[in-house]
Scaffold this active site. Structure first.
Site, short mmCIF file in Angstrom:
data_model
loop_
_atom_site.label_atom_id
_atom_site.label_comp_id
_atom_site.label_asym_id
_atom_site.label_seq_id
_atom_site.Cartn_x
_atom_site.Cartn_y
_atom_site.Cartn_z
N HIS A 13 6.62 22.60 30.16
CA HIS A 13 5.35 21.87 29.70
C HIS A 13 5.80 20.76 28.87
CE1 HIS A 13 1.84 21.92 26.71
NE2 HIS A 13 1.17 21.90 27.83
N GLU A 40 5.89 19.78 33.76
CA GLU A 40 4.73 19.18 33.66
C GLU A 40 4.74 18.03 32.91
OE1 GLU A 40 0.51 19.32 31.53
OE2 GLU A 40 2.55 19.54 30.66
N ASP A 42 1.82 14.56 31.36
CA ASP A 42 0.65 13.93 31.33
C ASP A 42 0.54 12.70 31.77
OD1 ASP A 42 -0.86 16.49 30.19
OD2 ASP A 42 0.91 15.99 28.71
N HIS A 55 0.77 12.67 26.37
CA HIS A 55 -0.16 13.43 26.33
C HIS A 55 -1.68 13.33 25.56
CE1 HIS A 55 -2.79 17.13 24.59
NE2 HIS A 55 -2.23 17.35 25.83
N GLU A 114 -0.27 16.19 35.72
CA GLU A 114 -1.63 16.48 35.20
C GLU A 114 -2.23 15.08 35.04
OE1 GLU A 114 -2.04 18.83 31.61
OE2 GLU A 114 -4.17 17.93 31.51
O1 G3P Z 1 -0.96 21.89 32.49
C1 G3P Z 1 -0.93 22.82 31.46
C2 G3P Z 1 -1.37 22.18 30.16
O2 G3P Z 1 -0.57 20.95 30.01
C3 G3P Z 1 -2.74 21.76 29.83
O3 G3P Z 1 -3.16 21.38 28.64
O4 G3P Z 1 -3.34 19.76 26.85
O5 G3P Z 1 -1.22 20.83 27.27
O6 G3P Z 1 -2.26 18.98 28.77
P1 G3P Z 1 -2.22 19.93 27.77
MG MG Z 2 -0.68 18.62 30.50
#
Ligand code: G3P
Ligand code: MG
Length: 246
Positions: A13, A40, A42, A55, A114
């Site tokens: 993450h 993962e 953003d 993020h 994401e």
């Molecule tokens: O994809 C899981 C997670 O990343 C979603 O929330 O705020 O960490 O981007 P966040």
């Molecule tokens: Mg995320």
């Protein structure tokens, strides 16, 4: 193809963000080194339409800059330090471009992209990301996710062959997402950890969708979710997950 994705799968993450500054090349490369099969991150657009990885909607927490990300051109963002807030060892880490992720680790792991233009949902993020994926011919490595179904509908229009997972807010906040998800063409659902039960997993599997759970950093939760049949988790700590989500 989503059927080629392994189950179970561990998504690091924001990279191996327990150990390195989130959403930097250092965190992605460390995740690969630690053995994570997937990462993962953003994505957002700069004001000059470059796709970058960060993020928050603002720069303040993870860089030495301030203000809204989307108000800055890439050249200005590139001057910022995105590592030292985590520790001095990472001084000099930069906010990466999506293309740099493709070029460094893109062929080594699966990529959960994401779509996080939550402050500017009508911008050109999705077509810009889709164009870069096509340019790098990396469709097979990618899954899209977003809390906004508008983003996933746009992703489906721009790049139908890339799988899509809807992220669910927890509890009552997710009622509209649950309703919309019934009518959407999705290959995965991404619920919050405390919302996941064996019944939920069975229901989602019956709809021929995978279950990827966010964000799981507790080893007991990892074991519980695997016992429930979850196909994947997002975790800051890939080393812990390799031991406990298998
Ligand atoms: O994809 C899981 C997670 O990343 C979603 O929330 O705020 O960490 O981007 P966040
Ligand atoms: Mg995320």
């Amino acid at each position: 193809m989503i059927s080629d994705f392994p189950s179970p799968v561990i998504f690091a993450h924001r990279g191996a963000s327990a150990y390195a500054p989130e959403n930097t090349l250092a965190a992605f490369e460390l995740a690969v080194k630690q053995g994570a099969p997937a990462i993962e991150f953003d994505v957002k657009l700069t004001c000059d339409r470059q796709v970058i990885i960060i993020h928050d909607q603002t720069l303040d927490r993870t860089t030495n800059g301030t203000g809204q990300v989307v108000k800055h051109p890439f050249a200005a963002l590139r001057e910022l330090d995105a590592g030292v807030w985590k520790s001095a060892e990472f001084r000099g880490e930069k906010i990466p471009l999506l293309e740099e992720v493709f070029e460094t680790v893109g062929r080594k792991v699966l990529l959960n992209i994401e779509l996080t233009n939550y402050a500017t949902p009508f911008d050109a993020l999705v077509p810009e990301v889709a164009a870069l994926i096509k340019k790098h011919n990396i469709q097979q490595q990618v899954i899209f996710s977003s809390f906004y179904f508008s983003n996933l509908l746009a992703a489906q229009r721009n790049l139908p062959e890339v799988p899509r997972g809807l992220l669910f807010e927890t509890g009552i906040d997710a009622w509209h997402q649950k309703l919309a998800s019934r009518f959407m063409n999705l290959q995965a659902e991404h619920p919050y950890t405390t919302d996941v039960t064996s019944q939920l997993v069975q229901r989602v599997h019956a709809a021929k969708r995978r279950v990827h759970v966010w964000t799981v950093n507790d080893p007991q939760d990892m074991r519980r979710l695997r016992a429930c049949g979850a196909d994947g988790i997002f975790t800051d700590d890939p080393l812990l997950a390799i031991e406990n989500f298998k």
